[in-house]
Design a protein around this motif. Structure first.
Motif, PDB file in Angstrom:
ATOM      1  N   SER A   1       8.629 -14.947 -15.511  1.00  0.00           N
ATOM      2  CA  SER A   1       8.383 -15.357 -14.237  1.00  0.00           C
ATOM      3  C   SER A   1       7.546 -14.837 -13.463  1.00  0.00           C
ATOM      4  N   TYR A   2       6.777 -13.553 -13.873  1.00  0.00           N
ATOM      5  CA  TYR A   2       5.768 -12.752 -13.452  1.00  0.00           C
ATOM      6  C   TYR A   2       4.416 -13.851 -13.969  1.00  0.00           C
ATOM      7  N   VAL A   3       4.401 -13.998 -15.068  1.00  0.00           N
ATOM      8  CA  VAL A   3       3.347 -15.158 -15.799  1.00  0.00           C
ATOM      9  C   VAL A   3       3.251 -16.325 -14.943  1.00  0.00           C
TER      10      VAL A   3
ATOM     11  N   PHE B   1      -3.998  -2.940 -17.990  1.00  0.00           N
ATOM     12  CA  PHE B   1      -2.777  -2.009 -17.934  1.00  0.00           C
ATOM     13  C   PHE B   1      -3.391  -0.744 -17.148  1.00  0.00           C
ATOM     14  N   THR B   2      -2.588  -0.601 -15.817  1.00  0.00           N
ATOM     15  CA  THR B   2      -2.947   0.435 -15.168  1.00  0.00           C
ATOM     16  C   THR B   2      -1.762   1.582 -14.720  1.00  0.00           C
ATOM     17  N   ASP B   3      -2.248   2.549 -14.621  1.00  0.00           N
ATOM     18  CA  ASP B   3      -1.254   3.646 -14.538  1.00  0.00           C
ATOM     19  C   ASP B   3      -0.261   3.780 -13.279  1.00  0.00           C
ATOM     20  N   THR B   4       0.477   2.904 -12.989  1.00  0.00           N
ATOM     21  CA  THR B   4       1.270   2.943 -11.917  1.00  0.00           C
ATOM     22  C   THR B   4       2.615   2.821 -11.995  1.00  0.00           C
ATOM     23  N   GLU B   5       3.465   3.062 -11.062  1.00  0.00           N
ATOM     24  CA  GLU B   5       4.937   2.891 -11.172  1.00  0.00           C
ATOM     25  C   GLU B   5       5.701   1.353 -11.928  1.00  0.00           C
TER      26      GLU B   5
ATOM     27  N   ALA C   1       5.054  -3.261   3.512  1.00  0.00           N
ATOM     28  CA  ALA C   1       5.885  -2.584   2.399  1.00  0.00           C
ATOM     29  C   ALA C   1       7.179  -2.203   2.780  1.00  0.00           C
ATOM     30  N   ARG C   2       7.974  -2.265   2.034  1.00  0.00           N
ATOM     31  CA  ARG C   2       9.458  -1.599   2.290  1.00  0.00           C
ATOM     32  C   ARG C   2       9.296  -0.236   2.776  1.00  0.00           C
ATOM     33  N   ARG C   3       8.438   0.695   1.778  1.00  0.00           N
ATOM     34  CA  ARG C   3       8.165   2.028   2.068  1.00  0.00           C
ATOM     35  C   ARG C   3       6.972   2.271   2.902  1.00  0.00           C
ATOM     36  N   PRO C   4       6.707   3.604   3.506  1.00  0.00           N
ATOM     37  CA  PRO C   4       5.585   3.701   4.215  1.00  0.00           C
ATOM     38  C   PRO C   4       4.416   4.101   2.945  1.00  0.00           C
TER      39      PRO C   4
ATOM     40  N   ALA D   1       0.904  -1.176   0.041  1.00  0.00           N
ATOM     41  CA  ALA D   1      -0.104   0.048  -0.109  1.00  0.00           C
ATOM     42  C   ALA D   1       0.847   1.330   0.060  1.00  0.00           C
ATOM     43  N   SER D   2       2.351   1.160  -0.368  1.00  0.00           N
ATOM     44  CA  SER D   2       2.962   2.279  -0.417  1.00  0.00           C
ATOM     45  C   SER D   2       2.865   3.004  -1.511  1.00  0.00           C
ATOM     46  N   SER D   3       2.412   2.330  -2.582  1.00  0.00           N
ATOM     47  CA  SER D   3       2.077   3.010  -4.427  1.00  0.00           C
ATOM     48  C   SER D   3       1.035   2.565  -5.028  1.00  0.00           C
ATOM     49  N   GLY D   4       0.734   2.890  -5.939  1.00  0.00           N
ATOM     50  CA  GLY D   4      -0.335   2.436  -6.932  1.00  0.00           C
ATOM     51  C   GLY D   4      -1.542   1.907  -6.360  1.00  0.00           C
ATOM     52  N   ILE D   5      -1.928   0.745  -6.930  1.00  0.00           N
ATOM     53  CA  ILE D   5      -3.014   0.272  -6.479  1.00  0.00           C
ATOM     54  C   ILE D   5      -3.212  -0.189  -5.004  1.00  0.00           C
ATOM     55  N   GLY D   6      -2.262  -0.525  -4.164  1.00  0.00           N
ATOM     56  CA  GLY D   6      -2.398  -0.865  -3.047  1.00  0.00           C
ATOM     57  C   GLY D   6      -2.738   0.715  -2.238  1.00  0.00           C
TER      58      GLY D   6
ATOM     59  N   SER E   1       4.218 -16.739 -11.825  1.00  0.00           N
ATOM     60  CA  SER E   1       3.632 -16.373 -10.534  1.00  0.00           C
ATOM     61  C   SER E   1       2.340 -15.864 -10.304  1.00  0.00           C
ATOM     62  N   LYS E   2       1.780 -15.173 -11.433  1.00  0.00           N
ATOM     63  CA  LYS E   2       0.531 -14.613 -11.316  1.00  0.00           C
ATOM     64  C   LYS E   2      -0.561 -15.726 -11.537  1.00  0.00           C
ATOM     65  N   HIS E   3      -0.214 -16.796 -12.654  1.00  0.00           N
ATOM     66  CA  HIS E   3      -0.960 -18.069 -12.713  1.00  0.00           C
ATOM     67  C   HIS E   3      -1.026 -18.834 -11.181  1.00  0.00           C
TER      68      HIS E   3
ATOM     69  N   HIS F   1      -3.711  -9.222  -0.818  1.00  0.00           N
ATOM     70  CA  HIS F   1      -2.347  -9.562  -1.649  1.00  0.00           C
ATOM     71  C   HIS F   1      -2.308  -8.777  -2.762  1.00  0.00           C
ATOM     72  N   ASN F   2      -1.633  -7.776  -2.484  1.00  0.00           N
ATOM     73  CA  ASN F   2      -1.362  -6.800  -3.722  1.00  0.00           C
ATOM     74  C   ASN F   2       0.278  -6.692  -4.252  1.00  0.00           C
ATOM     75  N   ALA F   3       1.106  -6.666  -3.212  1.00  0.00           N
ATOM     76  CA  ALA F   3       2.506  -6.271  -3.645  1.00  0.00           C
ATOM     77  C   ALA F   3       3.039  -7.578  -4.631  1.00  0.00           C
TER      78      ALA F   3
ATOM     79  N   ALA G   1       8.256  -3.962   5.757  1.00  0.00           N
ATOM     80  CA  ALA G   1       8.798  -5.543   5.692  1.00  0.00           C
ATOM     81  C   ALA G   1       9.002  -5.713   4.287  1.00  0.00           C
ATOM     82  N   ASP G   2      10.353  -6.758   3.984  1.00  0.00           N
ATOM     83  CA  ASP G   2      10.622  -7.213   2.547  1.00  0.00           C
ATOM     84  C   ASP G   2      10.080  -8.286   2.633  1.00  0.00           C
ATOM     85  N   LEU G   3       9.068  -8.475   1.860  1.00  0.00           N
ATOM     86  CA  LEU G   3       8.190  -9.609   1.525  1.00  0.00           C
ATOM     87  C   LEU G   3       9.115 -10.731   0.623  1.00  0.00           C
ATOM     88  N   GLY G   4      10.261 -10.376  -0.080  1.00  0.00           N
ATOM     89  CA  GLY G   4      11.170 -10.958  -0.432  1.00  0.00           C
ATOM     90  C   GLY G   4      11.881 -12.103   0.246  1.00  0.00           C
TER      91      GLY G   4
HETATM   92  N1  LIG Z   1       0.014  -1.544 -12.977  1.00  0.00           N
HETATM   93  C1  LIG Z   1      -0.487  -2.340 -13.828  1.00  0.00           C
HETATM   94  O1  LIG Z   1      -0.614  -2.228 -15.212  1.00  0.00           O
HETATM   95  C2  LIG Z   1      -0.955  -3.932 -13.406  1.00  0.00           C
HETATM   96  C3  LIG Z   1      -1.731  -4.515 -14.149  1.00  0.00           C
HETATM   97  C4  LIG Z   1      -2.049  -5.990 -13.650  1.00  0.00           C
HETATM   98  C5  LIG Z   1      -1.689  -6.186 -12.440  1.00  0.00           C
HETATM   99  N2  LIG Z   1      -0.874  -5.410 -11.465  1.00  0.00           N
HETATM  100  C6  LIG Z   1      -0.874  -5.817 -10.260  1.00  0.00           C
HETATM  101  O2  LIG Z   1      -1.532  -4.802  -9.358  1.00  0.00           O
HETATM  102  C7  LIG Z   1      -0.540  -4.946  -8.165  1.00  0.00           C
HETATM  103  C8  LIG Z   1      -0.202  -3.634  -7.554  1.00  0.00           C
HETATM  104  O3  LIG Z   1       0.990  -3.171  -8.586  1.00  0.00           O
HETATM  105  P1  LIG Z   1       0.792  -1.365  -8.948  1.00  0.00           P
HETATM  106  O4  LIG Z   1       0.810  -1.517 -10.287  1.00  0.00           O
HETATM  107  O5  LIG Z   1       0.345  -1.046  -7.955  1.00  0.00           O
HETATM  108  O6  LIG Z   1       2.541  -1.472  -8.879  1.00  0.00           O
HETATM  109  P2  LIG Z   1       3.556  -0.324  -7.695  1.00  0.00           P
HETATM  110  O7  LIG Z   1       2.751   1.010  -7.747  1.00  0.00           O
HETATM  111  O8  LIG Z   1       4.831  -0.466  -8.494  1.00  0.00           O
HETATM  112  O9  LIG Z   1       2.998  -1.005  -6.310  1.00  0.00           O
HETATM  113  C9  LIG Z   1       3.882  -2.304  -6.107  1.00  0.00           C
HETATM  114  C10 LIG Z   1       3.770  -2.439  -4.645  1.00  0.00           C
HETATM  115  O10 LIG Z   1       4.577  -3.945  -4.357  1.00  0.00           O
HETATM  116  C11 LIG Z   1       5.277  -3.562  -3.085  1.00  0.00           C
HETATM  117  N3  LIG Z   1       6.467  -4.577  -3.089  1.00  0.00           N
HETATM  118  C12 LIG Z   1       7.044  -4.747  -4.196  1.00  0.00           C
HETATM  119  N4  LIG Z   1       8.120  -5.737  -3.857  1.00  0.00           N
HETATM  120  C13 LIG Z   1       8.069  -5.789  -2.517  1.00  0.00           C
HETATM  121  C14 LIG Z   1       8.735  -6.550  -1.434  1.00  0.00           C
HETATM  122  N5  LIG Z   1       9.934  -7.125  -1.603  1.00  0.00           N
HETATM  123  N6  LIG Z   1       8.317  -6.342  -0.094  1.00  0.00           N
HETATM  124  C15 LIG Z   1       7.434  -5.650   0.234  1.00  0.00           C
HETATM  125  N7  LIG Z   1       6.521  -4.947  -0.680  1.00  0.00           N
HETATM  126  C16 LIG Z   1       6.916  -5.087  -1.957  1.00  0.00           C
HETATM  127  C17 LIG Z   1       5.788  -2.274  -3.440  1.00  0.00           C
HETATM  128  O11 LIG Z   1       6.149  -1.490  -2.209  1.00  0.00           O
HETATM  129  P3  LIG Z   1       7.681  -1.170  -1.679  1.00  0.00           P
HETATM  130  O12 LIG Z   1       8.492  -0.788  -2.916  1.00  0.00           O
HETATM  131  O13 LIG Z   1       7.398  -0.054  -0.825  1.00  0.00           O
HETATM  132  O14 LIG Z   1       8.363  -2.318  -0.822  1.00  0.00           O
HETATM  133  C18 LIG Z   1       4.749  -1.472  -4.165  1.00  0.00           C
HETATM  134  O15 LIG Z   1       3.702  -0.973  -2.773  1.00  0.00           O
HETATM  135  C19 LIG Z   1       0.474  -6.057  -8.283  1.00  0.00           C
HETATM  136  O16 LIG Z   1       0.142  -7.304  -7.987  1.00  0.00           O
HETATM  137  C20 LIG Z   1       0.703  -5.937  -9.918  1.00  0.00           C
HETATM  138  O17 LIG Z   1       0.814  -7.506 -10.461  1.00  0.00           O
HETATM  139  C21 LIG Z   1      -0.493  -4.264 -12.212  1.00  0.00           C
END
Ligand SMILES: NC(=O)c1ccc[n+]([C@@H]2O[C@H](COP(=O)([O-])OP(=O)(O)OC[C@H]3O[C@@H](n4cnc5c(N)ncnc54)[C@H](OP(=O)(O)O)[C@@H]3O)[C@@H](O)[C@H]2O)c1
Length: 235
Positions: free
Chosen positions: A140-142, A173-177, A33-36, A10-15, A144-146, A77-79, A47-50
């Motif tokens: 790898s992403y495909v 496709f969502t407007d995020t980092e 998340a790693r960032r607030p 929840a530090s960025s984007g959809i979360g 993990s998402k499956h 579960h969004n990260a 936390a680092d979920l890695g």
């Molecule tokens: N944007 C798209 O087009 C799109 C399309 C399909 C699905 N999605 C899914 O939407 C979800 C959210 O992504 P987003 O697009 O909103 O991207 P985002 O803005 O980059 O956000 C990703 C989030 O994941 C967290 N994260 C990544 N690695 C992490 C780690 N090791 N430990 C803890 N947190 C971690 C990041 O937090 P920190 O960096 O602060 O740790 C960040 O808050 C993801 O599941 C993504 O697969 C996105």
């Protein structure tokens, strides 16, 4: 007693957009998340979920907050980690890194937190269109998402009768980092990608957040895959 939303990433984007909506509904919101989180009022569990250690520590810290709050929980579960790779070049270590964040941390948080979840709680997975199809260059992403889709379906079966429901929201496709990074910050490519659905624009993070909130409020969706992509054009 407050209801609680525990949101990974929840530090960025959809979360972050999802955190904003649950805060507006009066939930206690915890960001793992790693960032607030930039959203006021969110409790940050850094936390680092890695690593499994990081996921375990995050779960323990969440439980400490829950003890004070009580009530129903939505665990979201969004990260995610997205790398560029293919079947020809994906290194084992890279696949393990992606699976650690996208699959293993999900498992650890589920196992550690389900026992604290009262009837009326939910587990919502943020998947992807790539939970059900593949494109090249995101190997790898495909995978993990499956796998997350399998986790959601297995969660549904294993929690049958508990009053806890689950669902997967699959954004297009969502407007995020994450999207910007994946496209190397190429603005023209972003625009081109945005034109690949019937509305000719990128999805807004808050549109996905709306669907996540709906999924939590809708036990009838238990076990469902909910597509949220503005009608992506298929090639
Ligand atoms: N944007 C798209 O087009 C799109 C399309 C399909 C699905 N999605 C899914 O939407 C979800 C959210 O992504 P987003 O697009 O909103 O991207 P985002 O803005 O980059 O956000 C990703 C989030 O994941 C967290 N994260 C990544 N690695 C992490 C780690 N090791 N430990 C803890 N947190 C971690 C990041 O937090 P920190 O960096 O602060 O740790 C960040 O808050 C993801 O599941 C993504 O697969 C996105």
């Amino acid at each position: 007693m407050n209801d609680t939303a525990i949101i990974t990433g929840a530090s960025s984007g959809i979360g972050a957009a999802t955190a904003e909506q649950f805060i507006a509904k009066g939930f206690s919101v915890i960001n793992i998340a790693r960032r607030p989180s930039p959203v006021a009022g969110v409790v940050n569990v850094a936390a680092d979920l890695g690593s499994d250690e990081g996921a375990l520590r995050a779960a323990t810290e969440c439980k400490a907050h829950l003890a004070a709050d009580g009530g129903r929980i939505t665990l979201i579960h969004n990260a995610s980690l997205m790398l560029k790779d293919t079947a020809n070049d994906c290194e084992t270590q890279a696949l393990m890194r992606v699976m650690a964040v996208n699959v293993l941390a999900v498992n650890t948080l589920n196992r550690e937190l389900i026992g604290s979840m009262a009837a009326g709680s939910s587990i919502i997975y943020v998947g992807s269109t790539l939970s059900e199809k593949a494109v090249s260059g995101a190997y790898s992403y495909v995978i993990s998402k499956h796998a997350q889709l399998g986790q959601m379906r297995a969660t549904c079966q294993d929690l049958s009768g508990s009053g806890i429901h689950t669902a997967m929201v699959c954004p297009g496709f969502t407007d995020t980092e994450m999207l910007k990074q994946h496209l190397g910050g190429d603005v023209d490519l972003m625009r081109e990608i945005g034109s690949q659905n019937s509305f000719g624009r990128l999805v807004k993070p808050e549109e996905i957040a709306n669907v996540v909130v709906w999924a939590h409020e809708s036990p009838v969706a238990n076990g469902s895959v909910i597509h949220a992509n503005l009608g992506q054009k298929e090639h």
